[in-house]
Motif scaffolding. Structure first.
Motif, mmCIF file in Angstrom:
data_model
loop_
_atom_site.group_PDB
_atom_site.id
_atom_site.type_symbol
_atom_site.label_atom_id
_atom_site.label_comp_id
_atom_site.label_asym_id
_atom_site.label_seq_id
_atom_site.Cartn_x
_atom_site.Cartn_y
_atom_site.Cartn_z
ATOM 1 N N MET A 1 4.509 2.846 -16.511
ATOM 2 C CA MET A 1 4.522 3.408 -15.157
ATOM 3 C C MET A 1 5.391 2.574 -14.221
ATOM 4 S SD MET A 1 1.251 4.513 -12.805
ATOM 5 C CE MET A 1 0.697 5.698 -14.032
ATOM 6 N N ASP A 2 5.325 1.251 -14.396
ATOM 7 C CA ASP A 2 6.139 0.371 -13.568
ATOM 8 C C ASP A 2 7.623 0.629 -13.800
ATOM 9 O OD1 ASP A 2 6.391 -2.257 -11.905
ATOM 10 O OD2 ASP A 2 7.622 -2.603 -13.691
ATOM 11 N N LYS A 3 7.981 0.845 -15.075
ATOM 12 C CA LYS A 3 9.380 1.084 -15.423
ATOM 13 C C LYS A 3 9.841 2.455 -14.944
ATOM 14 C CE LYS A 3 12.549 0.981 -19.371
ATOM 15 N NZ LYS A 3 12.667 0.796 -20.855
ATOM 16 N N PHE A 4 8.982 3.469 -15.108
ATOM 17 C CA PHE A 4 9.360 4.840 -14.736
ATOM 18 C C PHE A 4 9.592 4.975 -13.230
ATOM 19 C CE2 PHE A 4 8.505 9.243 -13.562
ATOM 20 C CZ PHE A 4 9.265 9.937 -14.491
ATOM 21 N N PHE A 5 8.681 4.439 -12.418
ATOM 22 C CA PHE A 5 8.790 4.564 -10.962
ATOM 23 C C PHE A 5 9.514 3.387 -10.300
ATOM 24 C CE2 PHE A 5 5.018 7.289 -11.821
ATOM 25 C CZ PHE A 5 5.471 8.453 -11.239
ATOM 26 N N LYS A 6 9.908 2.382 -11.102
ATOM 27 C CA LYS A 6 10.621 1.202 -10.577
ATOM 28 C C LYS A 6 9.814 0.506 -9.482
ATOM 29 C CE LYS A 6 15.087 3.396 -11.537
ATOM 30 N NZ LYS A 6 16.397 3.833 -10.955
ATOM 31 N N LEU A 7 8.548 0.267 -9.767
ATOM 32 C CA LEU A 7 7.645 -0.304 -8.764
ATOM 33 C C LEU A 7 8.088 -1.694 -8.301
ATOM 34 C CD1 LEU A 7 4.176 0.774 -10.252
ATOM 35 C CD2 LEU A 7 5.574 1.954 -8.554
ATOM 36 N N LYS A 8 8.429 -2.574 -9.242
ATOM 37 C CA LYS A 8 8.836 -3.937 -8.879
ATOM 38 C C LYS A 8 10.119 -3.933 -8.066
ATOM 39 C CE LYS A 8 6.601 -6.408 -12.683
ATOM 40 N NZ LYS A 8 6.812 -7.266 -13.890
ATOM 41 N N GLU A 9 11.029 -3.051 -8.444
ATOM 42 C CA GLU A 9 12.309 -2.966 -7.725
ATOM 43 C C GLU A 9 12.100 -2.617 -6.258
ATOM 44 O OE1 GLU A 9 16.208 -0.044 -7.722
ATOM 45 O OE2 GLU A 9 15.273 -0.500 -9.649
ATOM 46 N N PHE A 10 11.089 -1.781 -5.976
ATOM 47 C CA PHE A 10 10.815 -1.384 -4.592
ATOM 48 C C PHE A 10 9.732 -2.241 -3.937
ATOM 49 C CE2 PHE A 10 12.753 2.505 -6.310
ATOM 50 C CZ PHE A 10 13.681 2.777 -5.317
ATOM 51 N N GLY A 11 9.325 -3.301 -4.611
ATOM 52 C CA GLY A 11 8.369 -4.242 -4.030
ATOM 53 C C GLY A 11 6.992 -3.673 -3.788
ATOM 54 N N THR A 12 6.493 -2.892 -4.743
ATOM 55 C CA THR A 12 5.183 -2.276 -4.577
ATOM 56 C C THR A 12 4.404 -2.379 -5.884
ATOM 57 O OG1 THR A 12 4.028 -0.255 -3.890
ATOM 58 C CG2 THR A 12 6.038 0.015 -5.177
ATOM 59 N N ASN A 13 3.190 -1.824 -5.904
ATOM 60 C CA ASN A 13 2.379 -1.863 -7.118
ATOM 61 C C ASN A 13 1.576 -0.575 -7.239
ATOM 62 O OD1 ASN A 13 -0.227 -2.232 -5.610
ATOM 63 N ND2 ASN A 13 0.743 -4.202 -5.080
ATOM 64 N N ILE A 14 0.902 -0.402 -8.374
ATOM 65 C CA ILE A 14 0.183 0.848 -8.657
ATOM 66 C C ILE A 14 -0.893 1.124 -7.618
ATOM 67 C CG2 ILE A 14 -1.352 2.005 -10.295
ATOM 68 C CD1 ILE A 14 0.165 0.636 -12.545
ATOM 69 N N ARG A 15 -1.698 0.108 -7.276
ATOM 70 C CA ARG A 15 -2.796 0.302 -6.320
ATOM 71 C C ARG A 15 -2.277 0.764 -4.964
ATOM 72 N NH1 ARG A 15 -5.369 -2.161 -2.236
ATOM 73 N NH2 ARG A 15 -7.644 -1.888 -2.071
ATOM 74 N N THR A 16 -1.228 0.100 -4.472
ATOM 75 C CA THR A 16 -0.653 0.460 -3.165
ATOM 76 C C THR A 16 -0.134 1.893 -3.176
ATOM 77 O OG1 THR A 16 -0.019 -1.838 -2.724
ATOM 78 C CG2 THR A 16 1.130 -0.118 -1.473
ATOM 79 N N GLU A 17 0.554 2.274 -4.245
ATOM 80 C CA GLU A 17 1.135 3.609 -4.344
ATOM 81 C C GLU A 17 0.061 4.695 -4.392
ATOM 82 O OE1 GLU A 17 4.706 4.459 -4.558
ATOM 83 O OE2 GLU A 17 4.564 2.513 -3.582
ATOM 84 N N ILE A 18 -0.985 4.445 -5.155
ATOM 85 C CA ILE A 18 -2.053 5.446 -5.261
ATOM 86 C C ILE A 18 -2.780 5.605 -3.929
ATOM 87 C CG2 ILE A 18 -4.300 5.934 -6.324
ATOM 88 C CD1 ILE A 18 -3.207 4.798 -8.926
ATOM 89 N N MET A 19 -3.067 4.489 -3.271
ATOM 90 C CA MET A 19 -3.737 4.561 -1.968
ATOM 91 C C MET A 19 -2.850 5.259 -0.940
ATOM 92 S SD MET A 19 -6.731 3.525 -2.330
ATOM 93 C CE MET A 19 -7.161 3.622 -0.578
ATOM 94 N N ALA A 20 -1.544 5.028 -1.026
ATOM 95 C CA ALA A 20 -0.608 5.701 -0.119
ATOM 96 C C ALA A 20 -0.608 7.205 -0.380
ATOM 97 C CB ALA A 20 0.794 5.134 -0.299
ATOM 98 N N GLY A 21 -0.682 7.587 -1.657
ATOM 99 C CA GLY A 21 -0.729 9.004 -2.001
ATOM 100 C C GLY A 21 -1.989 9.682 -1.508
ATOM 101 N N VAL A 22 -3.116 8.978 -1.611
ATOM 102 C CA VAL A 22 -4.381 9.510 -1.099
ATOM 103 C C VAL A 22 -4.306 9.677 0.417
ATOM 104 C CG1 VAL A 22 -6.845 9.015 -0.777
ATOM 105 C CG2 VAL A 22 -5.761 8.547 -2.984
ATOM 106 N N THR A 23 -3.693 8.707 1.098
ATOM 107 C CA THR A 23 -3.547 8.769 2.560
ATOM 108 C C THR A 23 -2.712 9.984 2.968
ATOM 109 O OG1 THR A 23 -3.691 6.363 2.778
ATOM 110 C CG2 THR A 23 -2.678 7.561 4.601
ATOM 111 N N THR A 24 -1.595 10.213 2.268
ATOM 112 C CA THR A 24 -0.759 11.369 2.571
ATOM 113 C C THR A 24 -1.547 12.659 2.379
ATOM 114 O OG1 THR A 24 1.289 10.237 1.933
ATOM 115 C CG2 THR A 24 1.322 12.637 1.908
ATOM 116 N N PHE A 25 -2.303 12.749 1.290
ATOM 117 C CA PHE A 25 -3.105 13.947 1.031
ATOM 118 C C PHE A 25 -4.121 14.171 2.147
ATOM 119 C CE2 PHE A 25 -6.973 15.916 -0.662
ATOM 120 C CZ PHE A 25 -6.466 17.121 -1.099
ATOM 121 N N MET A 26 -4.783 13.115 2.590
ATOM 122 C CA MET A 26 -5.788 13.227 3.638
ATOM 123 C C MET A 26 -5.190 13.745 4.942
ATOM 124 S SD MET A 26 -8.927 12.429 2.823
ATOM 125 C CE MET A 26 -9.686 11.871 4.364
ATOM 126 N N THR A 27 -3.962 13.319 5.233
ATOM 127 C CA THR A 27 -3.348 13.715 6.508
ATOM 128 C C THR A 27 -2.805 15.142 6.500
ATOM 129 O OG1 THR A 27 -1.225 12.745 5.843
ATOM 130 C CG2 THR A 27 -2.712 11.343 7.108
#
Length: 464
Positions: A1-27
């Motif tokens: 997953m890190d390789k597919f979404f290039k998480l390290k390259e964008f300075g993020t991690n799985i937990r942050t991304e998932i929580m951000a996705g939940v936040t977008t859905f809520m709004t």
């Protein structure tokens, strides 16, 4: 997953991304209740619209995440769904009434046009051609248009045309301050009306306190209040025996009627769908990309925005195939970006949540009109914020912007506002450049739009 979404390259991690996705859905999850409430007014089935909304938002938001790696979610656009229900399908332009199937066909064709404009890069040229003041005015005008719909459907605003018409017939033009006015405050003793007021202030308080998902929470709480004995706007007893498994046989898949596209005025509707979506999506994608820091490297940032535009173009036609109005990138995606979302894992999370919401149809469809009306009014507030970007001290800018803003709600038609804005800007900017002291640039594409708008009113009429 890190390789597919290039998480390290964008300075993020799985937990942050998932929580951000939940936040977008809520709004933006409020669209699951609001879109069926709006489009059902066109004659479409509420459950079918819910299925189309959840499916389209889920599928194409996932596509944005998996194929573009972009943290932006898509769903049926506010304003264009209202235009579909209250203007296109309600058109009385000819003896041939426009059916919902014809309206969906118009949306489908606008998506094809949108895709062609994107691939040929004409889309980017059009965005450059139209002045920023008109772009902001379109946003504000649509916001007021949505607000009028929210006020009207809730009963907080009532419209009385006959007294006004009689006054003009009798030559009485001045008595507009008494009871014989066109617009009236609704009956606040009615449960549905005051419940809208409660919902309106509840969402407002939550937003002032910066609560994530304020609109969605406000809709839920307002619905619960509506079930209190004595209010009786909501009946939770109706949930008994309801099926929680999505019935895709109810989906209006490929429900198109391409007949009489020219004679029914749908040509004008197609142009409006395309034009509004053009600037709506561009502004959202550029704004969110800038907030996420993607435009620091302009070449790479523009490539990602270009790919995102392609997905968005396909989503317009794809959403119509499923049975809903124009799909668009949602500005609420910025909430997820603010939470740290930087990759497609954010939008993929949001997309999965929309697909899971297919199992919540009975709850979404029980939401009362007062709750969705309050949400519409608040969305109008958010869109109104763009007015600060318009320079009203410059009349060449101010007059077209004002006409755009005013004519949308007062003529109950988004296309009228855009049309008068384009014509007035071209005329005033040209006159000022030719005879005045200040020079204005009028792009050659604006002249083409000017001619098309004039032709539209000459050959199709004001209701086309």
């Amino acid at each position: 997953m890190d390789k597919f979404f290039k998480l390290k390259e964008f300075g993020t991690n799985i937990r942050t991304e998932i929580m951000a996705g939940v936040t977008t859905f809520m709004t933006m999850a409020y669209i699951l209740a609001v879109n069926p409430a709006i489009l059902s007014g066109s004659g479409l089935n509420s459950y079918s619209i819910f299925l189309a909304t959840a499916l389209a938002a889920g599928i194409f938001t996932l596509a944005m995440g998996l194929f573009v790696n972009f943290p932006v979610a898509l769903a049926p656009g506010m304003g264009l769904n209202a235009f579909f229900a209250t203007t296109v399908v309600a058109s009385k332009a000819t003896d041939h009434p426009i059916t919902p199937s014809m309206g969906l066909a118009a949306v489908f064709i606008s998506g094809i046009i949108f895709l062609i404009l994107t691939v040929t890069k004409v889309r980017q040229l059009l965005v450059v051609a139209v002045p920023d003041s008109l772009k902001h005015a379109i946003t504000v005008g649509i916001g007021l248009f949505i607000t009028i719909i929210g006020l009207k459907t809730s009963g907080l605003l009532t419209i009385s045309l006959d007294p006004f018409a009689r006054g003009f017939e009798q030559g009485k033009y001045t008595d507009l301050t008494g009871n014989e006015t066109v617009l009236h405050l609704g009956d606040l003793t009615q449960p549905g009306v005051w419940l809208t007021v409660v919902g309106l202030f509840l969402i407002g308080v939550l937003m002032v306190l910066r609560v994530r998902g304020a609109i969605l929470i406000g809709i839920v709480v307002t619905t619960l209040i509506g079930a209190i004995p004595g209010v009786d706007v909501v009946d939770f007893g109706s949930l008994k025996g309801q099926s929680w498994t999505p019935n895709f046989r109810e989906l209006n898949f490929w429900d198109f009627d391409f007949a009489d596209l020219l004679s029914t005025g749908l040509l004008s509707a197609i142009a409006t769908f395309t034009f509004v979506e053009l600037f709506d999506t561009f502004g959202t994608l550029v704004g969110t990309a800038n907030r996420a820091g993607f435009l620091k490297n302009k070449e790479e940032g523009n490539k990602r925005i270009g790919k995102a535009m392609l997905v968005d173009s396909v989503a317009v036609s794809g959403g119509a195939m499923l049975g809903t109005s124009t799909m668009t990138a949602f500005v609420e995606s910025s909430a997820g970006i603010a939470e740290g979302g930087r990759t497609g894992l954010t939008s993929s999370t949001t997309g999965v949540l929309f697909l899971l919401s297919l199992f919540l149809a009975p709850i979404a469809l029980i939401v009362p009109t007062p709750a969705t009306s309050a949400a519409l009014i608040i969305v109008g507030v958010l869109m109104m914020q763009a007015v600060k970007e318009i320079d009203f001290a410059d009349l060449v800018v101010a007059i077209p912007a004002f006409l755009t803003i005013a004519l949308m709600p007062f003529t109950y038609n988004i296309a009228n506002g855009i049309s008068f804005g384009i014509v007035s800007y071209v005329l005033l900017a040209s006159v000022s450049s030719w005879f005045g002291k200040k020079k204005y640039s009028v792009h050659w594409l604006m002249w083409i739009l000017f001619v098309l708008v004039i032709a539209r009113y000459l050959f199709i009429g004001s209701q086309g």
